[in-house]
Design a protein around this motif. Structure first.
Motif, PDB file in Angstrom:
ATOM      1  N   ALA A  33      33.014  19.105  15.000  1.00 24.11           N
ATOM      2  CA  ALA A  33      32.646  18.681  13.647  1.00 24.11           C
ATOM      3  C   ALA A  33      32.948  19.776  12.621  1.00 24.11           C
ATOM      4  O   ALA A  33      33.241  19.475  11.460  1.00 24.11           O
ATOM      5  CB  ALA A  33      31.167  18.307  13.601  1.00 24.11           C
ATOM      6  N   CYS A  34      32.902  21.033  13.046  1.00 24.49           N
ATOM      7  CA  CYS A  34      33.103  22.151  12.121  1.00 24.49           C
ATOM      8  C   CYS A  34      34.250  23.091  12.493  1.00 24.49           C
ATOM      9  O   CYS A  34      34.700  23.861  11.654  1.00 24.49           O
ATOM     10  CB  CYS A  34      31.826  22.982  12.035  1.00 24.49           C
ATOM     11  SG  CYS A  34      30.416  22.081  11.356  1.00 24.49           S
ATOM     12  N   HIS A  35      34.684  23.064  13.756  1.00 25.01           N
ATOM     13  CA  HIS A  35      35.665  24.033  14.247  1.00 25.01           C
ATOM     14  C   HIS A  35      36.875  23.331  14.860  1.00 25.01           C
ATOM     15  O   HIS A  35      36.761  22.226  15.362  1.00 25.01           O
ATOM     16  CB  HIS A  35      35.045  24.923  15.329  1.00 25.01           C
ATOM     17  CG  HIS A  35      33.871  25.709  14.863  1.00 25.01           C
ATOM     18  ND1 HIS A  35      33.979  26.873  14.157  1.00 25.01           N
ATOM     19  CD2 HIS A  35      32.539  25.482  15.018  1.00 25.01           C
ATOM     20  CE1 HIS A  35      32.775  27.341  13.896  1.00 25.01           C
ATOM     21  NE2 HIS A  35      31.877  26.515  14.404  1.00 25.01           N
ATOM     22  N   SER A  36      37.996  24.036  14.849  1.00 19.85           N
ATOM     23  CA  SER A  36      39.201  23.533  15.491  1.00 19.85           C
ATOM     24  C   SER A  36      39.755  24.603  16.429  1.00 19.85           C
ATOM     25  O   SER A  36      39.529  25.793  16.237  1.00 19.85           O
ATOM     26  CB  SER A  36      40.262  23.187  14.445  1.00 19.85           C
ATOM     27  OG  SER A  36      41.463  22.781  15.082  1.00 19.85           O
ATOM     28  N   LEU A  37      40.513  24.141  17.409  1.00 18.06           N
ATOM     29  CA  LEU A  37      41.239  25.039  18.303  1.00 18.06           C
ATOM     30  C   LEU A  37      42.728  25.039  17.995  1.00 18.06           C
ATOM     31  O   LEU A  37      43.493  25.762  18.622  1.00 18.06           O
ATOM     32  CB  LEU A  37      41.000  24.624  19.765  1.00 18.06           C
ATOM     33  CG  LEU A  37      39.560  24.790  20.218  1.00 18.06           C
ATOM     34  CD1 LEU A  37      39.352  24.137  21.578  1.00 18.06           C
ATOM     35  CD2 LEU A  37      39.175  26.256  20.258  1.00 18.06           C
ATOM     36  N   ASP A  38      43.120  24.236  17.026  1.00 16.15           N
ATOM     37  CA  ASP A  38      44.509  24.183  16.590  1.00 16.15           C
ATOM     38  C   ASP A  38      44.701  25.285  15.538  1.00 16.15           C
ATOM     39  O   ASP A  38      44.104  25.214  14.462  1.00 16.15           O
ATOM     40  CB  ASP A  38      44.807  22.814  15.983  1.00 16.15           C
ATOM     41  CG  ASP A  38      46.205  22.690  15.436  1.00 16.15           C
ATOM     42  OD1 ASP A  38      46.939  23.705  15.335  1.00 16.15           O
ATOM     43  OD2 ASP A  38      46.584  21.559  15.069  1.00 16.15           O
ATOM     44  N   PRO A  39      45.506  26.305  15.829  1.00 14.85           N
ATOM     45  CA  PRO A  39      45.660  27.416  14.885  1.00 14.85           C
ATOM     46  C   PRO A  39      46.103  26.985  13.491  1.00 14.85           C
ATOM     47  O   PRO A  39      45.820  27.674  12.515  1.00 14.85           O
ATOM     48  CB  PRO A  39      46.721  28.305  15.530  1.00 14.85           C
ATOM     49  CG  PRO A  39      46.810  27.879  16.945  1.00 14.85           C
ATOM     50  CD  PRO A  39      46.326  26.457  17.027  1.00 14.85           C
ATOM     51  N   ALA A  40      46.760  25.856  13.387  1.00 17.06           N
ATOM     52  CA  ALA A  40      47.251  25.398  12.089  1.00 17.06           C
ATOM     53  C   ALA A  40      46.200  24.637  11.288  1.00 17.06           C
ATOM     54  O   ALA A  40      46.362  24.447  10.087  1.00 17.06           O
ATOM     55  CB  ALA A  40      48.475  24.508  12.292  1.00 17.06           C
ATOM     56  N   GLU A  41      45.134  24.213  11.928  1.00 13.94           N
ATOM     57  CA  GLU A  41      44.119  23.416  11.240  1.00 13.94           C
ATOM     58  C   GLU A  41      43.144  24.333  10.506  1.00 13.94           C
ATOM     59  O   GLU A  41      42.480  25.167  11.103  1.00 13.94           O
ATOM     60  CB  GLU A  41      43.363  22.524  12.230  1.00 13.94           C
ATOM     61  CG  GLU A  41      42.494  21.513  11.541  1.00 13.94           C
ATOM     62  CD  GLU A  41      41.924  20.481  12.496  1.00 13.94           C
ATOM     63  OE1 GLU A  41      41.248  19.578  12.014  1.00 13.94           O
ATOM     64  OE2 GLU A  41      42.149  20.579  13.721  1.00 13.94           O
ATOM     65  N   ARG A  42      43.068  24.155   9.210  1.00 12.39           N
ATOM     66  CA  ARG A  42      42.230  24.998   8.347  1.00 12.39           C
ATOM     67  C   ARG A  42      41.374  24.117   7.450  1.00 12.39           C
ATOM     68  O   ARG A  42      41.539  22.915   7.397  1.00 12.39           O
ATOM     69  CB  ARG A  42      43.108  25.908   7.475  1.00 12.39           C
ATOM     70  CG  ARG A  42      43.978  26.851   8.250  1.00 12.39           C
ATOM     71  CD  ARG A  42      43.148  27.858   8.951  1.00 12.39           C
ATOM     72  NE  ARG A  42      43.982  28.735   9.765  1.00 12.39           N
ATOM     73  CZ  ARG A  42      43.486  29.740  10.434  1.00 12.39           C
ATOM     74  NH1 ARG A  42      42.224  30.019  10.396  1.00 12.39           N
ATOM     75  NH2 ARG A  42      44.274  30.482  11.175  1.00 12.39           N
ATOM     76  N   GLY A  43      40.478  24.737   6.706  1.00 16.63           N
ATOM     77  CA  GLY A  43      39.681  24.021   5.724  1.00 16.63           C
ATOM     78  C   GLY A  43      38.471  23.298   6.290  1.00 16.63           C
ATOM     79  O   GLY A  43      37.911  22.436   5.632  1.00 16.63           O
ATOM     80  N   LEU A  44      38.069  23.645   7.497  1.00 15.41           N
ATOM     81  CA  LEU A  44      36.883  23.032   8.084  1.00 15.41           C
ATOM     82  C   LEU A  44      35.640  23.838   7.696  1.00 15.41           C
ATOM     83  O   LEU A  44      35.754  24.974   7.232  1.00 15.41           O
ATOM     84  CB  LEU A  44      37.034  22.979   9.606  1.00 15.41           C
ATOM     85  CG  LEU A  44      38.152  22.077  10.120  1.00 15.41           C
ATOM     86  CD1 LEU A  44      38.330  22.256  11.622  1.00 15.41           C
ATOM     87  CD2 LEU A  44      37.855  20.623   9.799  1.00 15.41           C
ATOM     88  N   PRO A  45      34.451  23.287   7.906  1.00 18.93           N
ATOM     89  CA  PRO A  45      33.227  24.021   7.554  1.00 18.93           C
ATOM     90  C   PRO A  45      33.024  25.310   8.345  1.00 18.93           C
ATOM     91  O   PRO A  45      32.342  26.221   7.886  1.00 18.93           O
ATOM     92  CB  PRO A  45      32.103  23.029   7.881  1.00 18.93           C
ATOM     93  CG  PRO A  45      32.744  21.691   7.869  1.00 18.93           C
ATOM     94  CD  PRO A  45      34.167  21.905   8.306  1.00 18.93           C
ATOM     95  N   GLY A  46      33.610  25.395   9.541  1.00 16.64           N
ATOM     96  CA  GLY A  46      33.493  26.596  10.362  1.00 16.64           C
ATOM     97  C   GLY A  46      34.858  27.222  10.576  1.00 16.64           C
ATOM     98  O   GLY A  46      35.887  26.596  10.333  1.00 16.64           O
ATOM     99  N   PRO A  47      34.890  28.465  11.039  1.00 15.54           N
ATOM    100  CA  PRO A  47      36.174  29.138  11.262  1.00 15.54           C
ATOM    101  C   PRO A  47      36.951  28.528  12.420  1.00 15.54           C
ATOM    102  O   PRO A  47      36.374  27.899  13.301  1.00 15.54           O
ATOM    103  CB  PRO A  47      35.773  30.576  11.576  1.00 15.54           C
ATOM    104  CG  PRO A  47      34.384  30.478  12.093  1.00 15.54           C
ATOM    105  CD  PRO A  47      33.752  29.318  11.391  1.00 15.54           C
ATOM    106  N   ASN A  48      38.248  28.755  12.398  1.00 17.20           N
ATOM    107  CA  ASN A  48      39.115  28.309  13.470  1.00 17.20           C
ATOM    108  C   ASN A  48      38.804  29.133  14.719  1.00 17.20           C
ATOM    109  O   ASN A  48      38.639  30.349  14.644  1.00 17.20           O
ATOM    110  CB  ASN A  48      40.578  28.479  13.061  1.00 17.20           C
ATOM    111  CG  ASN A  48      41.508  27.805  14.001  1.00 17.20           C
ATOM    112  OD1 ASN A  48      41.690  28.251  15.123  1.00 17.20           O
ATOM    113  ND2 ASN A  48      42.116  26.713  13.560  1.00 17.20           N
ATOM    114  N   LEU A  49      38.728  28.485  15.884  1.00 23.07           N
ATOM    115  CA  LEU A  49      38.358  29.167  17.121  1.00 23.07           C
ATOM    116  C   LEU A  49      39.533  29.409  18.063  1.00 23.07           C
ATOM    117  O   LEU A  49      39.334  29.850  19.194  1.00 23.07           O
ATOM    118  CB  LEU A  49      37.265  28.367  17.848  1.00 23.07           C
ATOM    119  CG  LEU A  49      35.968  28.170  17.072  1.00 23.07           C
ATOM    120  CD1 LEU A  49      34.966  27.390  17.899  1.00 23.07           C
ATOM    121  CD2 LEU A  49      35.388  29.489  16.606  1.00 23.07           C
TER     122      LEU A  49
END
Length: 124
Positions: A33-49
């Motif tokens: 809901a807040c984080h992604s594991l895709d390095p290109a995905e940005r702009g989420l409520p949490g930092p990229n993981l």
């Protein structure tokens, strides 16, 4: 008789890594809901993981971290499996003042599965 018992257990032993991977995927669903594991995905409520293990705490330059995490970064703390598991157990206890709403993952097996999932990019 021992050989027969081993043959009976073989399917369970062989499927253990697959089950652990599945548990990690399932545990990450809450994080998604807040984080992604895709390095290109940005702009989420949490930092990229992506690439979290080995990375300095609060190292994503595109994310505005809480003062508690910026302090950890300035102290040179890095994410490893042990630190991540402790964090996932009780994030606010590890970093008081954290801007993250999750209380923690109580189930140790679920936490460990999530840590293994985050640590192993090939599991995705």
């Amino acid at each position: 008789m021992k050989s027969f018992a081993a043959l009976l257990l073989l399917p369970f032993l062989l499927s253990a890594p697959a089950i652990a991977e599945e548990n990690g995927v399932r545990a990450f669903a809450l994080c998604r809901a807040c984080h992604s594991l895709d390095p290109a995905e940005r702009g989420l409520p949490g930092p990229n993981l992506a690439g979290l293990i080995g990375r300095t705490v609060a190292a994503d330059p595109e994310f505005d971290y809480s003062p508690a995490l910026r302090k950890a970064r300035d102290e040179g703390l890095r994410w490893d499996a042990t630190r991540l598991e402790a964090f996932l157990a009780d994030p606010a206890a590890m970093f008081p003042g954290l801007w993250m709403s999750i209380r923690g993952i109580e189930d140790a097996a679920e936490r460990q599965a999530l840590v293994r999932f985050l640590a192993d990019p090939s599991s995705r």
